[in-house]
Write an enzyme that holds these catalytic residues in place. Structure first.
Site, PDB file in Angstrom:
ATOM      1  CE  LYS A   1      -3.487  -2.522  -0.422  1.00 19.36           C
ATOM      2  NZ  LYS A   1      -4.244  -3.261   0.547  1.00 19.36           N
TER       3      LYS A   1
HETATM    4  C1  PLP Z   1      -5.325  -4.330   0.844  1.00 19.49           C
HETATM    5  C2  PLP Z   1      -6.791  -4.129   0.817  1.00 19.49           C
HETATM    6  C3  PLP Z   1      -7.609  -4.432   1.908  1.00 19.49           C
HETATM    7  C4  PLP Z   1      -7.132  -5.167   3.105  1.00 19.49           C
HETATM    8  O1  PLP Z   1      -6.095  -4.582   3.765  1.00 19.49           O
HETATM    9  P1  PLP Z   1      -5.320  -5.419   4.880  1.00 19.49           P
HETATM   10  O2  PLP Z   1      -4.603  -4.368   5.651  1.00 19.49           O
HETATM   11  O3  PLP Z   1      -4.411  -6.364   4.162  1.00 19.49           O
HETATM   12  O4  PLP Z   1      -6.331  -6.140   5.694  1.00 19.49           O
HETATM   13  C5  PLP Z   1      -8.943  -4.105   1.844  1.00 19.49           C
HETATM   14  N1  PLP Z   1      -9.470  -3.531   0.759  1.00 19.49           N
HETATM   15  C6  PLP Z   1      -8.735  -3.255  -0.326  1.00 19.49           C
HETATM   16  C7  PLP Z   1      -9.391  -2.593  -1.503  1.00 19.49           C
HETATM   17  C8  PLP Z   1      -7.376  -3.574  -0.349  1.00 19.49           C
HETATM   18  O5  PLP Z   1      -6.653  -3.347  -1.444  1.00 19.49           O
END
Ligand code: PLP
Length: 383
Positions: free
Chosen positions: A182
């Site tokens: 992210k």
């Molecule tokens: C990465 C992601 C999540 C989940 O995030 P985590 O921190 O891994 O639980 C949820 N929604 C979207 C759209 C994502 O890309």
């Protein structure tokens, strides 16, 4: 052989290493002062009153929906999103109702959302796809008219803006991810933001086994009256963020804006390179949004052919996402989504991260161009 180009790559430098070492040296690595500082700073950055640090965005979505009391109720959501967006609805006891998307932004179609509201609809989960805001004004109007809670899945949207306001601050609850790929990362981690003090308080309790007073607050150095006693008020989870992750988060916040700026620059370069290229389309950008540019998505007819071609050129790519309503687990909630079903077969995410050099990006562009031009010369030989 030239160096392989990754799809995502976190930006980690001396500041992150120093922050981790300092936290390790402090010997307080569980939830503590750094988590609290991270929450305060993040809330201020997003422009909300409350931020609660968790160990994932999945946890934030789960607890946000739980507090929205979706049990036995319908929750509208996109199918073209990460699976935990849908799983969180099920974890909270809700029933996912998949809505279609706009073909050029991959964000929720507000028209389809409006069509699918029923008397048992309780909430809407809005994924800001790729970090570009969904058109929130009409979503918020619908929600107000029907008494629905709006949960923003801003996992792609850290730093993104909708009409002057940060993503995550627009709905009732905003959920952020600091997972490895992210815009900013703590290895794994998440944040729930909200303007609702009672909701924030309940999430603080639910993130650590329903316990009323966390350890740091009872035993921190300088605490005048130490106490081992706490109450357990409801069944909770083990969802809190630890201080190693929070230390990374604080360091990552220092470079978030500059990193997002570089992401936007790279996105502009892709747009320019592909604008004159037949058969390769970038997603549309909307004038109400400043995107956080989480991923760079192109649409092509022979997506799997391009994936294989890039792989052979030493370039990673990926599909975001396989539609949730087609997974076996979510089959009970499946429905026809004509746009999602047409568009997902054409999308491919190509490398985008702040450390991607112009030279490496030029290699990606050249590889996509060679594929698109080869396709046009001999379409029958494809595959
Ligand atoms: C990465 C992601 C999540 C989940 O995030 P985590 O921190 O891994 O639980 C949820 N929604 C979207 C759209 C994502 O890309």
């Amino acid at each position: 052989m030239s160096e392989r180009i990754q799809l995502f790559r976190p930006t980690i430098g001396a500041a992150e290493k120093a922050a981790l070492c300092e936290t390790l040296d402090s010997r307080w690595v569980g939830r503590g002062p750094r988590s609290i500082r991270f929450e305060e700073r993040f809330a201020e950055y997003i422009g909300v009153d409350h931020a609660v640090a968790l160990n994932s965005a999945t946890a934030a979505l789960h607890l946000g929906l739980l507090c929205a009391e979706v049990e036995g109720q319908e929750v509208l959501t996109s199918s073209l999103t990460w699976v935990s967006s849908t799983q969180a609805i099920l974890l909270a006891g809700g029933r996912p109702v998949f809505c279609d998307i706009e073909p050029d932004t991959l964000n929720l179609s507000v028209d389809d959302v409006a069509r699918k509201i029923t008397p048992t609809t309780r909430a809407i989960v809005v994924t800001h796809y790729g970090g570009q805001a969904c058109d929130m004004d009409p979503v918020l109007e619908l929600a107000a008219a029907h008494g629905l809670t709006v949960v923003e899945d801003a996992a792609h949207g850290c730093g993104g803006i909708y009409r002057g306001r940060r993503l995550g601050s627009l709905g009732d609850v905003g959920c952020f991810s600091f997972q490895a790929t992210k815009n900013m990362t703590t290895g794994d981690g998440g944040m729930l933001v909200t303007g609702d003090e009672a909701l924030a308080g309940r999430v603080r309790k639910l993130r650590w086994c329903g316990i009323t007073r966390p350890t740091w607050e009872r035993f921190r150095p300088g605490q005048p009256k130490r106490s081992w006693m706490y109450e357990v008020e409801e069944v909770g989870w083990k969802y809190e963020m630890n201080d190693l992750a929070a230390a990374l988060g604080l360091a990552q916040m220092d470079s978030l804006e500059a990193n997002n700026q570089r992401r936007r620059e790279l996105m502009d370069r892709y747009r320019e390179a592909f604008s004159g290229l037949d058969g390769v389309d970038c997603l549309a950008s909307r004038d109400y949004a400043v995107s956080a540019c989480y991923n760079a998505v192109i649409q092509v007819d022979d997506r799997d052919g391009l994936f294989a071609h890039l792989d052979a050129c030493g370039i990673d790519s990926n599909v975001h996402f396989y539609p949730n309503h087609l997974y076996r687990l979510f089959r009970p909630y499946t429905t026809r989504l004509p746009v999602t079903e047409r568009v997902w077969e054409r999308i491919l995410s190509i490398p985008l991260y702040p450390g991607l050099t112009d030279e490496h990006q030029d290699r990606v562009i050249a590889a996509v161009r060679a594929f698109a031009e080869g396709e046009r010369r001999q379409p029958a030989a494809a595959g």
